[in-house]
Design an enzyme around this catalytic site. Structure first.
Site, PDB file in Angstrom:
ATOM      1  N   ARG A  80      -0.110  -9.009  13.485  1.00 58.59           N
ATOM      2  CA  ARG A  80      -0.452  -7.849  12.530  1.00 58.59           C
ATOM      3  C   ARG A  80      -1.659  -8.637  11.497  1.00 58.59           C
ATOM      4  O   ARG A  80      -2.459  -8.003  10.998  1.00 58.59           O
ATOM      5  CB  ARG A  80       0.591  -7.251  12.053  1.00 58.59           C
ATOM      6  CG  ARG A  80       1.258  -6.456  12.988  1.00 58.59           C
ATOM      7  CD  ARG A  80       2.498  -5.800  12.575  1.00 58.59           C
ATOM      8  NE  ARG A  80       2.550  -4.912  11.323  1.00 58.59           N
ATOM      9  CZ  ARG A  80       3.462  -4.692  10.307  1.00 58.59           C
ATOM     10  NH1 ARG A  80       4.676  -5.389  10.396  1.00 58.59           N
ATOM     11  NH2 ARG A  80       3.290  -3.806   9.524  1.00 58.59           N
TER      12      ARG A  80
ATOM     13  N   ARG B 298      11.803  -7.531   5.117  1.00 61.59           N
ATOM     14  CA  ARG B 298      11.930  -6.007   5.187  1.00 61.59           C
ATOM     15  C   ARG B 298      13.029  -5.351   5.819  1.00 61.59           C
ATOM     16  O   ARG B 298      13.250  -5.769   6.969  1.00 61.59           O
ATOM     17  CB  ARG B 298      10.655  -5.658   5.297  1.00 61.59           C
ATOM     18  CG  ARG B 298      10.392  -4.278   5.227  1.00 61.59           C
ATOM     19  CD  ARG B 298       9.048  -3.529   4.684  1.00 61.59           C
ATOM     20  NE  ARG B 298       8.440  -3.772   5.809  1.00 61.59           N
ATOM     21  CZ  ARG B 298       6.842  -3.179   5.904  1.00 61.59           C
ATOM     22  NH1 ARG B 298       6.390  -2.884   4.687  1.00 61.59           N
ATOM     23  NH2 ARG B 298       6.267  -3.285   6.858  1.00 61.59           N
TER      24      ARG B 298
ATOM     25  N   LYS C 284       0.968  -1.177  -0.100  1.00 57.20           N
ATOM     26  CA  LYS C 284       0.064  -0.052  -0.141  1.00 57.20           C
ATOM     27  C   LYS C 284       0.810   1.116  -0.169  1.00 57.20           C
ATOM     28  O   LYS C 284       0.658   1.895  -0.585  1.00 57.20           O
ATOM     29  CB  LYS C 284      -1.001   0.214   1.245  1.00 57.20           C
ATOM     30  CG  LYS C 284      -1.950  -0.913   1.380  1.00 57.20           C
ATOM     31  CD  LYS C 284      -2.714  -0.447   2.666  1.00 57.20           C
ATOM     32  CE  LYS C 284      -2.131  -0.512   4.040  1.00 57.20           C
ATOM     33  NZ  LYS C 284      -1.513  -1.594   4.627  1.00 57.20           N
TER      34      LYS C 284
ATOM     35  N   ARG D  47      12.240  -3.153  11.188  1.00 62.11           N
ATOM     36  CA  ARG D  47      11.356  -2.513  12.114  1.00 62.11           C
ATOM     37  C   ARG D  47      10.956  -3.420  13.398  1.00 62.11           C
ATOM     38  O   ARG D  47      10.707  -4.615  13.312  1.00 62.11           O
ATOM     39  CB  ARG D  47      10.074  -2.344  11.474  1.00 62.11           C
ATOM     40  CG  ARG D  47       9.823  -0.742  10.680  1.00 62.11           C
ATOM     41  CD  ARG D  47       9.045  -0.660   9.797  1.00 62.11           C
ATOM     42  NE  ARG D  47       7.455  -0.827  10.126  1.00 62.11           N
ATOM     43  CZ  ARG D  47       6.431  -0.859   9.336  1.00 62.11           C
ATOM     44  NH1 ARG D  47       6.559  -0.125   8.309  1.00 62.11           N
ATOM     45  NH2 ARG D  47       5.276  -1.308   9.776  1.00 62.11           N
TER      46      ARG D  47
ATOM     47  N   ARG E 240      -8.936   1.040   9.756  1.00 64.39           N
ATOM     48  CA  ARG E 240      -8.609  -0.281  10.123  1.00 64.39           C
ATOM     49  C   ARG E 240      -9.415  -1.191  10.882  1.00 64.39           C
ATOM     50  O   ARG E 240      -9.304  -2.334  10.880  1.00 64.39           O
ATOM     51  CB  ARG E 240      -7.231  -0.314  11.374  1.00 64.39           C
ATOM     52  CG  ARG E 240      -5.835   0.017  10.695  1.00 64.39           C
ATOM     53  CD  ARG E 240      -5.206  -0.921   9.800  1.00 64.39           C
ATOM     54  NE  ARG E 240      -4.017  -1.351  10.241  1.00 64.39           N
ATOM     55  CZ  ARG E 240      -2.775  -0.846   9.836  1.00 64.39           C
ATOM     56  NH1 ARG E 240      -2.833   0.368   9.311  1.00 64.39           N
ATOM     57  NH2 ARG E 240      -1.621  -1.123  10.110  1.00 64.39           N
TER      58      ARG E 240
HETATM   59  P1  AMP Z   1       1.184   0.281   9.160  1.00 62.52           P
HETATM   60  O1  AMP Z   1       2.653   0.966   8.919  1.00 62.52           O
HETATM   61  O2  AMP Z   1       0.194   0.986   8.582  1.00 62.52           O
HETATM   62  O3  AMP Z   1       1.314  -1.237   9.111  1.00 62.52           O
HETATM   63  O4  AMP Z   1       0.875   0.736  10.941  1.00 62.52           O
HETATM   64  C1  AMP Z   1       1.974   0.029  11.762  1.00 62.52           C
HETATM   65  C2  AMP Z   1       1.369  -0.098  13.274  1.00 62.52           C
HETATM   66  O5  AMP Z   1       0.577   1.282  13.552  1.00 62.52           O
HETATM   67  C3  AMP Z   1       0.178  -0.831  13.228  1.00 62.52           C
HETATM   68  O6  AMP Z   1       0.239  -2.392  13.490  1.00 62.52           O
HETATM   69  C4  AMP Z   1      -0.700  -0.301  14.385  1.00 62.52           C
HETATM   70  O7  AMP Z   1      -0.249  -0.975  15.586  1.00 62.52           O
HETATM   71  C5  AMP Z   1      -0.544   1.157  14.359  1.00 62.52           C
HETATM   72  N1  AMP Z   1      -1.487   1.717  13.368  1.00 62.52           N
HETATM   73  C6  AMP Z   1      -1.325   2.230  12.029  1.00 62.52           C
HETATM   74  N2  AMP Z   1      -2.476   2.734  11.673  1.00 62.52           N
HETATM   75  C7  AMP Z   1      -3.521   2.292  12.487  1.00 62.52           C
HETATM   76  C8  AMP Z   1      -5.013   2.656  12.641  1.00 62.52           C
HETATM   77  N3  AMP Z   1      -5.676   3.192  11.455  1.00 62.52           N
HETATM   78  N4  AMP Z   1      -5.521   2.160  13.713  1.00 62.52           N
HETATM   79  C9  AMP Z   1      -4.929   1.663  14.742  1.00 62.52           C
HETATM   80  N5  AMP Z   1      -3.676   1.389  14.723  1.00 62.52           N
HETATM   81  C10 AMP Z   1      -2.942   1.666  13.486  1.00 62.52           C
END
Ligand code: AMP
Length: 214
Positions: free
Chosen positions: A171, A127, A13, A160, A88
């Site tokens: 996740r 990654r 994404k 990360r 989410r």
């Molecule tokens: P991402 O980089 O989008 O995969 O986000 C990394 C982490 O940030 C996720 O595993 C969540 O812990 C947190 N996170 C990101 N976006 C959201 C969201 N919309 N709602 C809740 N937690 C989020």
């Protein structure tokens, strides 16, 4: 163009969002990026978010929704935006609908980037990111020529915290249980489009733009 990007962690994404912002000259709003910056800056919000992120859990809606509302109210979002990693879950999606209704800026499209579970695991566990310039690599698909340093700037490569295997499983489980149902949610509103996220990045991008423009 007002876009929600859906897709599991590792679906690409973020990569596609970066290409879309260049093409359509609209801002990308990535809640993951905003939260990671808050963690790095050790703000109170970052400190609260970190424990959830390290476990692969969602950060509480109250925290994330506030961030997105504030961002959507900024002037540059008037010409459109790409939401990446938000919403989410259904509650975030419903809140978003309300916020955008008040702003008179309904979503144009929800775009789901679809990738199989096995490929996602390799993409995520493999990654690596450069600490210095942010360049991304993958030990399976696109390695740096030296194992632990960046080809572009020589910076140190790191994984990360939430890309560790146990966290990744969590996740992906959270995605299946809470985020995937949004595909049906947006299908019900008649704005879902789905694209296969496996293959050449530019070919996927071309599929996306032809879908958006059709
Ligand atoms: P991402 O980089 O989008 O995969 O986000 C990394 C982490 O940030 C996720 O595993 C969540 O812990 C947190 N996170 C990101 N976006 C959201 C969201 N919309 N709602 C809740 N937690 C989020």
């Amino acid at each position: 163009m007002r876009i929600v990007l859906l897709g599991a962690p590792g679906a690409g994404k973020g990569t596609q969002a970066k290409k879309l912002i260049d093409k359509y000259v609209i801002p990308q709003i990535s809640t993951g990026d905003i939260l990671r910056k808050a963690v790095t800056d050790q703000t109170p919000l970052g400190k609260e978010a970190k424990s959830y992120m390290d476990k692969g859990e969602l950060v509480p809606d109250s925290v994330v929704i506030g961030l997105v509302k504030e961002r959507l109210n900024q002037d540059d979002c008037k010409k459109g935006f790409i939401l990446d990693g938000f919403p989410r879950n259904t509650s975030q999606a419903e809140t978003l609908d309300g916020v955008l209704k008040d702003l008179n800026m309904p979503l144009t499209v929800a775009l789901s980037v679809d990738v199989d579970f096995d490929v996602l695991m390799k993409r995520l566990t493999g990654r690596r990111t450069c600490k210095n310039c942010g360049q991304m690599y993958n030990v399976y698909f696109s390695p740096s020529s030296k194992e632990s340093s960046c080809d572009k700037c020589g910076g140190e490569l790191y994984q990360r915290d939430d890309d560790k295997e146990e966290t990744i499983k969590r996740r992906l489980d959270v995605y299946k249980a809470q985020t995937e149902p949004l595909i049906d949610y947006y299908a019900g509103k008649g704005i879902i489009k789905r694209v296969n996220g496996i293959g050449d990045i530019n070919a996927i991008f071309n599929n996306i733009t032809s879908m958006l423009e059709s």
